[in-house]
Write a protein that holds these residues in place. Sequence first.
Motif, mmCIF file in Angstrom:
data_model
loop_
_atom_site.group_PDB
_atom_site.id
_atom_site.type_symbol
_atom_site.label_atom_id
_atom_site.label_comp_id
_atom_site.label_asym_id
_atom_site.label_seq_id
_atom_site.Cartn_x
_atom_site.Cartn_y
_atom_site.Cartn_z
ATOM 1 N N ILE A 102 -54.477 -41.025 15.700
ATOM 2 C CA ILE A 102 -55.412 -40.737 16.772
ATOM 3 C C ILE A 102 -56.832 -40.897 16.228
ATOM 4 C CG2 ILE A 102 -53.850 -39.197 18.020
ATOM 5 C CD1 ILE A 102 -55.354 -36.828 16.949
ATOM 6 N N ARG A 103 -57.704 -41.397 17.081
ATOM 7 C CA ARG A 103 -59.123 -41.521 16.738
ATOM 8 C C ARG A 103 -59.878 -40.719 17.782
ATOM 9 N NH1 ARG A 103 -63.569 -45.083 17.366
ATOM 10 N NH2 ARG A 103 -62.444 -46.288 18.937
ATOM 11 N N PHE A 104 -60.730 -39.824 17.315
ATOM 12 C CA PHE A 104 -61.422 -38.920 18.210
ATOM 13 C C PHE A 104 -62.853 -38.694 17.744
ATOM 14 C CE2 PHE A 104 -58.989 -36.623 15.078
ATOM 15 C CZ PHE A 104 -59.828 -35.625 14.613
ATOM 16 N N CYS A 105 -63.659 -38.142 18.635
ATOM 17 C CA CYS A 105 -65.034 -37.846 18.270
ATOM 18 C C CYS A 105 -65.359 -36.399 18.613
ATOM 19 C CB CYS A 105 -66.005 -38.794 18.962
ATOM 20 S SG CYS A 105 -66.113 -38.585 20.739
ATOM 21 N N HIS A 106 -66.276 -35.866 17.834
ATOM 22 C CA HIS A 106 -66.843 -34.549 18.089
ATOM 23 C C HIS A 106 -68.339 -34.743 18.294
ATOM 24 C CE1 HIS A 106 -63.236 -32.417 16.884
ATOM 25 N NE2 HIS A 106 -63.334 -32.792 15.623
ATOM 26 N N HIS A 107 -68.859 -34.105 19.302
ATOM 27 C CA HIS A 107 -70.283 -34.142 19.621
ATOM 28 C C HIS A 107 -70.802 -32.720 19.453
ATOM 29 C CE1 HIS A 107 -73.585 -33.601 22.555
ATOM 30 N NE2 HIS A 107 -73.897 -34.844 22.268
ATOM 31 N N MET A 108 -71.692 -32.496 18.471
ATOM 32 C CA MET A 108 -72.248 -31.162 18.223
ATOM 33 C C MET A 108 -73.640 -31.087 18.836
ATOM 34 S SD MET A 108 -73.058 -29.246 14.577
ATOM 35 C CE MET A 108 -71.345 -29.259 14.031
ATOM 36 N N GLU A 109 -73.874 -30.007 19.572
ATOM 37 C CA GLU A 109 -75.190 -29.851 20.190
ATOM 38 C C GLU A 109 -75.704 -28.437 20.004
ATOM 39 O OE1 GLU A 109 -74.371 -28.885 24.832
ATOM 40 O OE2 GLU A 109 -73.724 -30.866 24.147
ATOM 41 N N ASN A 110 -77.013 -28.319 20.083
ATOM 42 C CA ASN A 110 -77.658 -27.024 20.105
ATOM 43 C C ASN A 110 -77.420 -26.463 21.503
ATOM 44 O OD1 ASN A 110 -79.751 -25.053 20.666
ATOM 45 N ND2 ASN A 110 -80.729 -25.713 18.772
ATOM 46 N N ALA A 111 -76.743 -25.351 21.603
ATOM 47 C CA ALA A 111 -76.365 -24.802 22.911
ATOM 48 C C ALA A 111 -77.573 -24.391 23.747
ATOM 49 C CB ALA A 111 -75.423 -23.605 22.734
ATOM 50 N N SER A 112 -78.662 -24.006 23.116
ATOM 51 C CA SER A 112 -79.850 -23.570 23.853
ATOM 52 C C SER A 112 -80.667 -24.727 24.399
ATOM 53 C CB SER A 112 -80.747 -22.712 22.953
ATOM 54 O OG SER A 112 -80.063 -21.562 22.549
ATOM 55 N N THR A 113 -80.798 -25.792 23.599
ATOM 56 C CA THR A 113 -81.658 -26.910 23.997
ATOM 57 C C THR A 113 -80.879 -28.079 24.586
ATOM 58 O OG1 THR A 113 -81.544 -28.037 21.851
ATOM 59 C CG2 THR A 113 -83.265 -26.327 22.133
ATOM 60 N N GLY A 114 -79.568 -28.136 24.298
ATOM 61 C CA GLY A 114 -78.755 -29.263 24.733
ATOM 62 C C GLY A 114 -78.929 -30.503 23.869
ATOM 63 N N GLU A 115 -79.777 -30.419 22.845
ATOM 64 C CA GLU A 115 -80.004 -31.580 21.977
ATOM 65 C C GLU A 115 -78.788 -31.847 21.096
ATOM 66 O OE1 GLU A 115 -84.669 -31.919 20.965
ATOM 67 O OE2 GLU A 115 -83.606 -30.301 19.933
ATOM 68 N N GLN A 116 -78.477 -33.131 20.960
ATOM 69 C CA GLN A 116 -77.375 -33.533 20.083
ATOM 70 C C GLN A 116 -77.808 -33.317 18.637
ATOM 71 O OE1 GLN A 116 -76.319 -37.782 19.414
ATOM 72 N NE2 GLN A 116 -74.379 -37.194 20.344
ATOM 73 N N ALA A 117 -77.006 -32.587 17.882
ATOM 74 C CA ALA A 117 -77.302 -32.329 16.473
ATOM 75 C C ALA A 117 -76.574 -33.311 15.567
ATOM 76 C CB ALA A 117 -76.920 -30.896 16.108
ATOM 77 N N ALA A 118 -75.333 -33.640 15.919
ATOM 78 C CA ALA A 118 -74.545 -34.554 15.099
ATOM 79 C C ALA A 118 -73.363 -35.060 15.901
ATOM 80 C CB ALA A 118 -74.042 -33.853 13.833
ATOM 81 N N VAL A 119 -72.842 -36.179 15.465
ATOM 82 C CA VAL A 119 -71.630 -36.718 16.071
ATOM 83 C C VAL A 119 -70.770 -37.262 14.940
ATOM 84 C CG1 VAL A 119 -72.613 -39.007 16.544
ATOM 85 C CG2 VAL A 119 -70.707 -38.184 17.910
ATOM 86 N N THR A 120 -69.466 -37.100 15.078
ATOM 87 C CA THR A 120 -68.547 -37.644 14.082
ATOM 88 C C THR A 120 -67.395 -38.336 14.789
ATOM 89 O OG1 THR A 120 -67.243 -37.133 12.087
ATOM 90 C CG2 THR A 120 -67.161 -35.532 13.848
ATOM 91 N N VAL A 121 -66.898 -39.373 14.162
ATOM 92 C CA VAL A 121 -65.697 -40.066 14.628
ATOM 93 C C VAL A 121 -64.689 -39.992 13.489
ATOM 94 C CG1 VAL A 121 -64.701 -42.250 15.394
ATOM 95 C CG2 VAL A 121 -66.987 -41.589 16.164
#
Length: 144
Positions: free
Chosen positions: A90-109
């Motif tokens: 399986i190939r998947f991604c995680h999208h990490m964001e700052n919950a308060s600002t909604g800004e993307q902090a990091a993404v991984t595949v």
Amino acid sequence: MADLEITYRGTVYPWHCDHMGHMNVMWYVGKFDEATWQLFDRIGLTPAYLREQGRGMVAVDQRISYRRELRAGDVVVVRTGLLEVGAKKIRFCHHMENASTGEQAAVTVITGVHIDTTARRGVALPEEQLAAAQKMITDFDPGM
């Protein structure tokens, strides 16, 4: 991003931060790893299944893009989507964001392979887990 499921919610603690005052890379990986186990549980690759069937999941590739710094006290959310499902992988991604600002902090595949823990070889995912994983496939573009 509406079709990505929340698989982790947590806080950046002061001990997660390095000498520059932002969360150190090891903690991004750790939070992504916790999200991965939540994903596996949702598709039936539970700890009980893995132990009882002599199976495991191994990461064979992981790519991370750091987009914004996180600091002590920030609340983070990880949203996850499956990008591709095969017989054994399986190939998947995680999208990490700052919950308060909604800004993307990091993404991984990440690409993971379902293995027989005794033979140490890839084996097919059972039909039930394969079907559950296929239902979670998203067209989200992680931008990597």
